[in-house]
Design a protein around this motif. Sequence first.
Motif, PDB file in Angstrom:
ATOM      1  N   GLN E  14      34.434  88.829  -8.749  1.00 44.94           N
ATOM      2  CA  GLN E  14      35.385  89.660  -9.444  1.00 44.94           C
ATOM      3  C   GLN E  14      35.200  91.117  -8.780  1.00 44.94           C
ATOM      4  OE1 GLN E  14      35.192  90.259 -13.849  1.00 44.94           O
ATOM      5  NE2 GLN E  14      37.309  90.810 -13.725  1.00 44.94           N
ATOM      6  N   PRO E  15      35.948  91.759  -8.026  1.00 46.26           N
ATOM      7  CA  PRO E  15      35.770  92.980  -7.315  1.00 46.26           C
ATOM      8  C   PRO E  15      35.572  94.017  -8.553  1.00 46.26           C
ATOM      9  CG  PRO E  15      37.574  91.907  -6.224  1.00 46.26           C
ATOM     10  CD  PRO E  15      37.055  91.233  -7.426  1.00 46.26           C
ATOM     11  N   THR E  73      38.192  85.034   0.942  1.00 48.22           N
ATOM     12  CA  THR E  73      39.769  84.535   0.573  1.00 48.22           C
ATOM     13  C   THR E  73      39.925  85.358  -0.675  1.00 48.22           C
ATOM     14  OG1 THR E  73      39.269  82.750   1.851  1.00 48.22           O
ATOM     15  CG2 THR E  73      41.154  82.765   0.462  1.00 48.22           C
ATOM     16  N   GLU E  74      40.947  85.965  -1.184  1.00 54.28           N
ATOM     17  CA  GLU E  74      41.378  86.405  -2.253  1.00 54.28           C
ATOM     18  C   GLU E  74      42.268  85.543  -3.003  1.00 54.28           C
ATOM     19  OE1 GLU E  74      44.077  89.875  -1.369  1.00 54.28           O
ATOM     20  OE2 GLU E  74      42.337  90.894  -0.399  1.00 54.28           O
ATOM     21  N   ILE E  75      42.009  85.482  -4.248  1.00 57.01           N
ATOM     22  CA  ILE E  75      43.086  84.551  -5.045  1.00 57.01           C
ATOM     23  C   ILE E  75      43.067  85.203  -6.443  1.00 57.01           C
ATOM     24  CG2 ILE E  75      42.161  82.316  -4.125  1.00 57.01           C
ATOM     25  CD1 ILE E  75      40.586  81.973  -6.730  1.00 57.01           C
ATOM     26  N   ARG E  76      44.251  84.857  -7.102  1.00 54.19           N
ATOM     27  CA  ARG E  76      44.282  85.592  -8.564  1.00 54.19           C
ATOM     28  C   ARG E  76      44.170  84.512  -9.673  1.00 54.19           C
ATOM     29  NH1 ARG E  76      49.245  89.368  -8.607  1.00 54.19           N
ATOM     30  NH2 ARG E  76      47.993  90.203  -6.893  1.00 54.19           N
ATOM     31  N   VAL E  77      43.185  84.785 -10.542  1.00 53.45           N
ATOM     32  CA  VAL E  77      42.950  83.610 -11.359  1.00 53.45           C
ATOM     33  C   VAL E  77      43.204  84.239 -12.923  1.00 53.45           C
ATOM     34  CG1 VAL E  77      41.242  82.396 -12.689  1.00 53.45           C
ATOM     35  CG2 VAL E  77      41.098  82.922 -10.347  1.00 53.45           C
ATOM     36  N   ASP E  78      44.389  83.859 -13.537  1.00 52.02           N
ATOM     37  CA  ASP E  78      44.864  84.333 -14.913  1.00 52.02           C
ATOM     38  C   ASP E  78      45.061  85.803 -14.814  1.00 52.02           C
ATOM     39  OD1 ASP E  78      44.572  81.705 -16.186  1.00 52.02           O
ATOM     40  OD2 ASP E  78      42.641  82.082 -16.768  1.00 52.02           O
ATOM     41  N   GLY E  79      45.939  86.242 -13.747  1.00 51.69           N
ATOM     42  CA  GLY E  79      46.127  87.496 -13.608  1.00 51.69           C
ATOM     43  C   GLY E  79      44.971  88.595 -13.065  1.00 51.69           C
ATOM     44  N   GLU E  80      43.753  87.975 -12.836  1.00 48.66           N
ATOM     45  CA  GLU E  80      42.645  88.907 -12.154  1.00 48.66           C
ATOM     46  C   GLU E  80      42.744  88.425 -10.858  1.00 48.66           C
ATOM     47  OE1 GLU E  80      40.332  90.762 -13.891  1.00 48.66           O
ATOM     48  OE2 GLU E  80      40.417  89.984 -16.067  1.00 48.66           O
ATOM     49  N   GLU E  81      42.414  89.499 -10.055  1.00 51.22           N
ATOM     50  CA  GLU E  81      42.152  89.607  -8.546  1.00 51.22           C
ATOM     51  C   GLU E  81      40.811  89.071  -8.416  1.00 51.22           C
ATOM     52  OE1 GLU E  81      43.142  92.194  -5.405  1.00 51.22           O
ATOM     53  OE2 GLU E  81      44.976  92.639  -6.200  1.00 51.22           O
TER      54      GLU E  81
ATOM     55  N   ASP G  30      50.569  87.864  -2.527  1.00 51.15           N
ATOM     56  CA  ASP G  30      51.189  87.904  -1.250  1.00 51.15           C
ATOM     57  C   ASP G  30      50.578  88.886  -0.263  1.00 51.15           C
ATOM     58  OD1 ASP G  30      53.176  86.492  -2.109  1.00 51.15           O
ATOM     59  OD2 ASP G  30      54.588  88.237  -2.334  1.00 51.15           O
ATOM     60  N   SER G  31      49.754  89.890  -0.553  1.00 49.61           N
ATOM     61  CA  SER G  31      48.958  90.346   0.250  1.00 49.61           C
ATOM     62  C   SER G  31      47.487  89.697   0.729  1.00 49.61           C
ATOM     63  CB  SER G  31      48.666  91.915  -0.358  1.00 49.61           C
ATOM     64  OG  SER G  31      47.514  91.638  -1.478  1.00 49.61           O
ATOM     65  N   ALA G  32      47.404  88.641   0.351  1.00 48.94           N
ATOM     66  CA  ALA G  32      46.052  87.888   0.849  1.00 48.94           C
ATOM     67  C   ALA G  32      45.886  87.808   2.160  1.00 48.94           C
ATOM     68  CB  ALA G  32      46.180  86.472   0.241  1.00 48.94           C
ATOM     69  N   LYS G  33      44.787  88.440   2.780  1.00 48.93           N
ATOM     70  CA  LYS G  33      44.396  88.135   4.161  1.00 48.93           C
ATOM     71  C   LYS G  33      44.424  86.809   4.731  1.00 48.93           C
ATOM     72  CE  LYS G  33      41.027  90.083   2.701  1.00 48.93           C
ATOM     73  NZ  LYS G  33      39.487  90.555   2.374  1.00 48.93           N
ATOM     74  N   GLU G  34      44.002  85.557   4.041  1.00 50.02           N
ATOM     75  CA  GLU G  34      44.046  84.293   4.560  1.00 50.02           C
ATOM     76  C   GLU G  34      44.504  83.705   3.051  1.00 50.02           C
ATOM     77  OE1 GLU G  34      40.973  80.884   5.086  1.00 50.02           O
ATOM     78  OE2 GLU G  34      40.319  82.895   5.010  1.00 50.02           O
ATOM     79  N   LYS G  35      45.793  83.123   3.396  1.00 48.02           N
ATOM     80  CA  LYS G  35      46.157  82.436   1.985  1.00 48.02           C
ATOM     81  C   LYS G  35      45.788  81.110   1.793  1.00 48.02           C
ATOM     82  CE  LYS G  35      50.324  85.191   2.027  1.00 48.02           C
ATOM     83  NZ  LYS G  35      51.935  85.409   1.423  1.00 48.02           N
ATOM     84  N   LEU G  91      37.700  75.340  -0.494  1.00 47.50           N
ATOM     85  CA  LEU G  91      37.299  76.536  -0.919  1.00 47.50           C
ATOM     86  C   LEU G  91      36.637  76.335  -2.282  1.00 47.50           C
ATOM     87  CD1 LEU G  91      39.759  79.360  -0.002  1.00 47.50           C
ATOM     88  CD2 LEU G  91      37.627  78.862   1.114  1.00 47.50           C
ATOM     89  N   ALA G  92      37.369  75.642  -3.303  1.00 50.58           N
ATOM     90  CA  ALA G  92      36.902  75.380  -4.625  1.00 50.58           C
ATOM     91  C   ALA G  92      37.803  74.218  -5.331  1.00 50.58           C
ATOM     92  CB  ALA G  92      37.172  76.633  -5.371  1.00 50.58           C
TER      93      ALA G  92
END
Lengths: 96, 96, 96, 96, 96, 96, 96
Positions: E14-15, E73-81, G30-35, G91-92
Amino acid sequence: MANVQPLGDRVLLQPLEAEEKTKGGIIVPDSAKEKPQEGKVIAVGKGKVEDGKTVALEVKVGNRVLYGKYSGTEIRVDGEEMLIVKEEDILAIIKK
Amino acid sequence: MANVQPLGDRVLLQPLEAEEKTKGGIIVPDSAKEKPQEGKVIAVGKGKVEDGKTVALEVKVGNRVLYGKYSGTEIRVDGEEMLIVKEEDILAIIKK
Amino acid sequence: MANVQPLGDRVLLQPLEAEEKTKGGIIVPDSAKEKPQEGKVIAVGKGKVEDGKTVALEVKVGNRVLYGKYSGTEIRVDGEEMLIVKEEDILAIIKK
Amino acid sequence: MANVQPLGDRVLLQPLEAEEKTKGGIIVPDSAKEKPQEGKVIAVGKGKVEDGKTVALEVKVGNRVLYGKYSGTEIRVDGEEMLIVKEEDILAIIKK
Amino acid sequence: MANVQPLGDRVLLQPLEAEEKTKGGIIVPDSAKEKPQEGKVIAVGKGKVEDGKTVALEVKVGNRVLYGKYSGTEIRVDGEEMLIVKEEDILAIIKK
Amino acid sequence: MANVQPLGDRVLLQPLEAEEKTKGGIIVPDSAKEKPQEGKVIAVGKGKVEDGKTVALEVKVGNRVLYGKYSGTEIRVDGEEMLIVKEEDILAIIKK
Amino acid sequence: MANVQPLGDRVLLQPLEAEEKTKGGIIVPDSAKEKPQEGKVIAVGKGKVEDGKTVALEVKVGNRVLYGKYSGTEIRVDGEEMLIVKEEDILAIIKK
């Protein structure tokens, strides 16, 4: 002071100023192809894991070292400029 | 003299002047594709760690060696121009 | 004669002249994509270290060998043109 | 005949002419992306050294093999055009 | 909360916001060549398999870590980046 | 029929026609980024040698397999178009 | 249904629709670098062979997983769009 524990074979370095370096007798010529810099080891990682065994680093906290100028990642810890490098980017230990 | 302890499989070399080289009978032709140079081993690292064992270097302090001209990193130790290279950049030991 | 001891898996070769080669029956066609040359092994390294064991070279002093023309580093030893190559650049031993 | 002993995992091949190949039933289509060729194994190296053990080659002297057309190094032995390739460039053994 | 179990040597981070970071005393200078960021470890993989043995990760759930800004790799989990990175992209653990 | 024995981890495949494929229920969409093809295993190599042990292939003679369209080397055996691929270019075995 | 048995460390995935994903709480910005994308594991290979031992995969049939959008090879099985990826592209695992 914030405590930064490098991971694996990484090392936290404090770059040393030019004045300090000339005292120690190590000068990097201007014409050098790849300019090394002098720094002080602030913290070391536990080492790299190879075949399930952790290989401890050769550099120790407090060592003065030569490292490649363009190595690593700069961070600032409590106002001090520091650098996190991999041990393979460290060329030598300076003993005085 | 400042003490430079190379890390891992690195070697501290003092490049030898051309006059000294011609005496030894080893001359690098001008047309050479990759020009090797002669130097003296001043200090050696402990060796590379492989599978948890440290492999000692083959070159020893005092050896005269041939190395690739464009290898390594130049430093100046107590006014002397020196070079830190990896042992794999050393081609041969010259015995006279 | 100056004594050149190649390091690791390196080999010191003396290139053989074209006249000598045609006698041996090995000719490299002009159209060859990668031209090999014939040479004589003058000195060999102790071998490559793998997993802590030194693997001796397959070529021996005195062998006549074929090697890639653009391999290695040229040096001159006591007025003789020589070449330091890695053993992997040697294609074959010529027995006559 | 001059005796060529390939080093390591190399193989000495004699390329086979097109006429001989069509008899054997193996034809390489003109449209092939990477054209293999047929040859006869004249000599084989002792094998590659891995972890201190020599791994013998799978191809044997006398085998007819398919190999990548652009592989290896051409030499001429006693007037015969030959090729030195690595075993990994050989695709298959042809049995008839 | 959705449960994300990273695979192998991957880590779910979590950043952390800039405000939180300055409190901790770690500042990344604007001029930094490669900017690291601070994050919190939310979940860790079981580790990488080497020679049939699983090597557990050095970072643990709850650790605050520095990682390369452009890693993962960015994901969103329950609204959290969130971010999934490999452990080798983590530079250090921050202890306060 | 000419007998082609693939070397190492190579496999001899007979590509299957499109009609046969649709019957089996496996269709490769036109929009596929990398188009796999279906083929039948005609012969397999003995396997790759790792650490002195030969690792047998997972595919067997008679298997129907999916493989990358641009893999391997085309040959013609007794008038039949065939393909020699490495096993790593085979994606899956199709069982019906 | 046609039975697709992935080879080695490959996995057969069924991509999941966007609606299903938002329910689970995992959203890719949407802004994810690698989706990354979400999918269901339909079949798994036996694992990669290392040093003669087969290392079983960490993902199991039925797992819901996150994988890199541009990974793998698309195929259609009985009218369903599927994907064959290597496990390292996953990834997971998502547990709900």
